[in-house]
Design a protein around this motif. Structure first.
Motif, PDB file in Angstrom:
ATOM      1  N   ALA A  98       0.848  -1.196   0.000  1.00  0.00           N
ATOM      2  CA  ALA A  98       0.000   0.000   0.000  1.00  0.00           C
ATOM      3  C   ALA A  98       0.881   1.242   0.000  1.00  0.00           C
ATOM      4  CB  ALA A  98      -0.913   0.000   1.221  1.00  0.00           C
ATOM      5  N   THR A  99       0.636   2.144  -0.946  1.00  0.00           N
ATOM      6  CA  THR A  99       1.365   3.408  -0.993  1.00  0.00           C
ATOM      7  C   THR A  99       0.401   4.534  -0.632  1.00  0.00           C
ATOM      8  OG1 THR A  99       0.958   3.586  -3.361  1.00  0.00           O
ATOM      9  CG2 THR A  99       3.068   2.670  -2.692  1.00  0.00           C
ATOM     10  N   LEU A 100       0.940   5.533   0.047  1.00  0.00           N
ATOM     11  CA  LEU A 100       0.127   6.642   0.523  1.00  0.00           C
ATOM     12  C   LEU A 100      -0.042   7.688  -0.570  1.00  0.00           C
ATOM     13  CD1 LEU A 100      -1.315   7.899   2.982  1.00  0.00           C
ATOM     14  CD2 LEU A 100       0.845   9.022   3.524  1.00  0.00           C
ATOM     15  N   GLN A 101      -1.277   8.067  -0.820  1.00  0.00           N
ATOM     16  CA  GLN A 101      -1.617   9.127  -1.754  1.00  0.00           C
ATOM     17  C   GLN A 101      -2.263  10.243  -0.939  1.00  0.00           C
ATOM     18  OE1 GLN A 101      -0.978   8.299  -5.106  1.00  0.00           O
ATOM     19  NE2 GLN A 101      -0.344   6.306  -4.358  1.00  0.00           N
ATOM     20  N   GLU A 102      -1.963  11.477  -1.280  1.00  0.00           N
ATOM     21  CA  GLU A 102      -2.621  12.614  -0.642  1.00  0.00           C
ATOM     22  C   GLU A 102      -3.587  13.204  -1.653  1.00  0.00           C
ATOM     23  OE1 GLU A 102      -1.763  17.016   1.200  1.00  0.00           O
ATOM     24  OE2 GLU A 102      -0.077  15.830   0.496  1.00  0.00           O
ATOM     25  N   GLU A 103      -4.851  13.195  -1.312  1.00  0.00           N
ATOM     26  CA  GLU A 103      -5.886  13.694  -2.214  1.00  0.00           C
ATOM     27  C   GLU A 103      -6.710  14.751  -1.498  1.00  0.00           C
ATOM     28  OE1 GLU A 103      -8.077  10.261  -3.535  1.00  0.00           O
ATOM     29  OE2 GLU A 103      -6.325   9.374  -4.507  1.00  0.00           O
ATOM     30  N   GLY A 104      -6.436  16.021  -1.804  1.00  0.00           N
ATOM     31  CA  GLY A 104      -7.207  17.111  -1.223  1.00  0.00           C
ATOM     32  C   GLY A 104      -7.202  17.135   0.291  1.00  0.00           C
ATOM     33  N   GLY A 105      -6.043  16.968   0.918  1.00  0.00           N
ATOM     34  CA  GLY A 105      -5.961  16.999   2.369  1.00  0.00           C
ATOM     35  C   GLY A 105      -6.371  15.710   3.046  1.00  0.00           C
ATOM     36  N   ARG A 106      -6.525  14.651   2.269  1.00  0.00           N
ATOM     37  CA  ARG A 106      -6.963  13.352   2.785  1.00  0.00           C
ATOM     38  C   ARG A 106      -5.893  12.301   2.499  1.00  0.00           C
ATOM     39  NH1 ARG A 106     -11.219  10.837   4.644  1.00  0.00           N
ATOM     40  NH2 ARG A 106     -11.860   8.833   3.852  1.00  0.00           N
ATOM     41  N   ALA A 107      -5.619  11.439   3.466  1.00  0.00           N
ATOM     42  CA  ALA A 107      -4.687  10.329   3.290  1.00  0.00           C
ATOM     43  C   ALA A 107      -5.451   9.128   2.736  1.00  0.00           C
ATOM     44  CB  ALA A 107      -4.038   9.961   4.619  1.00  0.00           C
ATOM     45  N   VAL A 108      -4.989   8.608   1.616  1.00  0.00           N
ATOM     46  CA  VAL A 108      -5.619   7.451   0.982  1.00  0.00           C
ATOM     47  C   VAL A 108      -4.530   6.430   0.673  1.00  0.00           C
ATOM     48  CG1 VAL A 108      -6.947   6.643  -1.009  1.00  0.00           C
ATOM     49  CG2 VAL A 108      -7.397   8.917  -0.050  1.00  0.00           C
ATOM     50  N   TRP A 109      -4.735   5.201   1.129  1.00  0.00           N
ATOM     51  CA  TRP A 109      -3.784   4.125   0.832  1.00  0.00           C
ATOM     52  C   TRP A 109      -4.221   3.403  -0.432  1.00  0.00           C
ATOM     53  CZ3 TRP A 109       0.692   3.810   3.364  1.00  0.00           C
ATOM     54  CH2 TRP A 109       0.787   4.393   4.618  1.00  0.00           C
ATOM     55  N   ALA A 110      -3.367   3.388  -1.460  1.00  0.00           N
ATOM     56  CA  ALA A 110      -3.631   2.667  -2.704  1.00  0.00           C
ATOM     57  C   ALA A 110      -2.908   1.326  -2.604  1.00  0.00           C
ATOM     58  CB  ALA A 110      -3.128   3.461  -3.896  1.00  0.00           C
ATOM     59  N   ALA A 111      -3.671   0.234  -2.581  1.00  0.00           N
ATOM     60  CA  ALA A 111      -3.101  -1.098  -2.360  1.00  0.00           C
ATOM     61  C   ALA A 111      -3.139  -1.944  -3.622  1.00  0.00           C
ATOM     62  CB  ALA A 111      -3.851  -1.801  -1.234  1.00  0.00           C
ATOM     63  N   ARG A 112      -2.126  -2.791  -3.741  1.00  0.00           N
ATOM     64  CA  ARG A 112      -2.112  -3.795  -4.807  1.00  0.00           C
ATOM     65  C   ARG A 112      -1.653  -5.106  -4.188  1.00  0.00           C
ATOM     66  NH1 ARG A 112       3.298  -4.402  -7.666  1.00  0.00           N
ATOM     67  NH2 ARG A 112       4.661  -3.005  -6.528  1.00  0.00           N
ATOM     68  N   ASP A 113      -2.181  -6.197  -4.720  1.00  0.00           N
ATOM     69  CA  ASP A 113      -1.837  -7.515  -4.184  1.00  0.00           C
ATOM     70  C   ASP A 113      -0.334  -7.742  -4.205  1.00  0.00           C
ATOM     71  OD1 ASP A 113      -4.435  -8.183  -3.629  1.00  0.00           O
ATOM     72  OD2 ASP A 113      -4.736  -9.348  -5.463  1.00  0.00           O
ATOM     73  N   LEU A 114       0.146  -8.421  -3.194  1.00  0.00           N
ATOM     74  CA  LEU A 114       1.557  -8.758  -3.085  1.00  0.00           C
ATOM     75  C   LEU A 114       1.670 -10.207  -2.603  1.00  0.00           C
ATOM     76  CD1 LEU A 114       4.473  -7.599  -3.231  1.00  0.00           C
ATOM     77  CD2 LEU A 114       4.253  -7.107  -0.795  1.00  0.00           C
ATOM     78  N   PRO A 115       1.548 -11.154  -3.541  1.00  0.00           N
ATOM     79  CA  PRO A 115       1.668 -12.557  -3.132  1.00  0.00           C
ATOM     80  C   PRO A 115       3.043 -12.812  -2.537  1.00  0.00           C
ATOM     81  CG  PRO A 115       0.983 -12.359  -5.442  1.00  0.00           C
ATOM     82  CD  PRO A 115       1.359 -11.002  -4.967  1.00  0.00           C
ATOM     83  N   LEU A 116       3.082 -13.401  -1.343  1.00  0.00           N
ATOM     84  CA  LEU A 116       4.361 -13.598  -0.676  1.00  0.00           C
ATOM     85  C   LEU A 116       5.025 -14.912  -1.061  1.00  0.00           C
ATOM     86  CD1 LEU A 116       3.610 -12.162   2.871  1.00  0.00           C
ATOM     87  CD2 LEU A 116       4.757 -11.069   0.930  1.00  0.00           C
ATOM     88  N   GLY A 117       4.263 -15.986  -1.136  1.00  0.00           N
ATOM     89  CA  GLY A 117       4.843 -17.271  -1.510  1.00  0.00           C
ATOM     90  C   GLY A 117       6.001 -17.689  -0.615  1.00  0.00           C
ATOM     91  N   LEU A 118       5.825 -17.511   0.694  1.00  0.00           N
ATOM     92  CA  LEU A 118       6.896 -17.860   1.630  1.00  0.00           C
ATOM     93  C   LEU A 118       7.064 -19.373   1.720  1.00  0.00           C
ATOM     94  CD1 LEU A 118       5.991 -15.292   4.388  1.00  0.00           C
ATOM     95  CD2 LEU A 118       8.114 -15.329   3.064  1.00  0.00           C
ATOM     96  N   PRO A 119       8.305 -19.849   1.792  1.00  0.00           N
ATOM     97  CA  PRO A 119       8.532 -21.296   1.887  1.00  0.00           C
ATOM     98  C   PRO A 119       8.086 -21.832   3.244  1.00  0.00           C
ATOM     99  CG  PRO A 119      10.615 -20.103   2.053  1.00  0.00           C
ATOM    100  CD  PRO A 119       9.536 -19.090   1.759  1.00  0.00           C
ATOM    101  N   ALA A 120       7.086 -22.711   3.262  1.00  0.00           N
ATOM    102  CA  ALA A 120       6.518 -23.230   4.509  1.00  0.00           C
ATOM    103  C   ALA A 120       7.562 -23.971   5.342  1.00  0.00           C
ATOM    104  CB  ALA A 120       5.343 -24.151   4.198  1.00  0.00           C
TER     105      ALA A 120
END
Length: 186
Positions: free
Chosen positions: A112-134
């Motif tokens: 999630a990256t922070l966007q500032e839109e008209g004095g408002r904090a908005v987090w723009a998120a995109r999927d991040l598959p981790l695929g960690l080795p079990a």
């Protein structure tokens, strides 16, 4: 001794001032050459969530990312943004593509990256598959850092034996996690 502890949590600001996280509940700005306070301390919301805000210098702003709100200090002014604070179960904030970012470890991990839109904090998120080795154990911590070569993810994985932890890393566009430290508890 007092200066030593101050410098451990100090962040240089444009114009020569220094920001310092004063304990867990306030931000103090000091003049670089005189160490005199530049203004009164700025209260943070540590009392709301039990943890302090995170200071993150990005470009010409010092971001204060708290559990319930987002602010930034720029050109001598603290600006508080409306909107959501840092997501629950997120990594420590880091700089990514010139903006504050976190990795959220919810049901579907995301960047999630922070966007500032008209004095408002908005987090723009995109999927991040981790695929960690079990086989390497369960995830204890996850952090990211950006370099000239792109974003790198760092995971501390621990087996049932608490003394058996390792640190692995990868870039999001790679499939395999690579070992960085085999036994991080020794």
């Amino acid at each position: 001794k007092q200066l030593e502890s101050l410098l451990k949590t100090a962040y240089p600001l444009p114009g020569g001032d220094i920001a310092h996280a004063a304990g867990a509940s306030s931000l103090v700005l000091v003049r670089n050459m005189t160490w005199e306070p530049a203004l009164k301390s700025i209260p943070l919301d540590a009392s709301k969530g039990g943890s302090s805000g995170h200071l993150l210098p990005v470009a010409d702003r010092l971001w204060v990312i708290e559990a319930d709100r987002i602010s930034y200090y720029q050109n001598g002014v603290l600006t508080r943004l409306s909107g959501a604070g840092r997501a629950a179960r997120s990594s420590r904030p880091f700089a990514y593509q010139g903006r504050p970012a976190v990795i959220s470890l919810g049901a579907h991990p995301s960047l999630a990256t922070l966007q500032e839109e008209g004095g408002r904090a908005v987090w723009a998120a995109r999927d991040l598959p981790l695929g960690l080795p079990a086989e390497s154990g369960s995830l204890r911590t996850l952090q990211a850092a950006e370099s000239k070569d792109g974003l790198f993810l760092f995971a501390e994985l621990c087996t049932d034996d608490p003394d058996r932890c390792s640190i692995t890393y990868r870039q999001p566009n790679q499939e395999a996690w690579l070992p960085l430290v085999e036994d991080s508890c020794s």
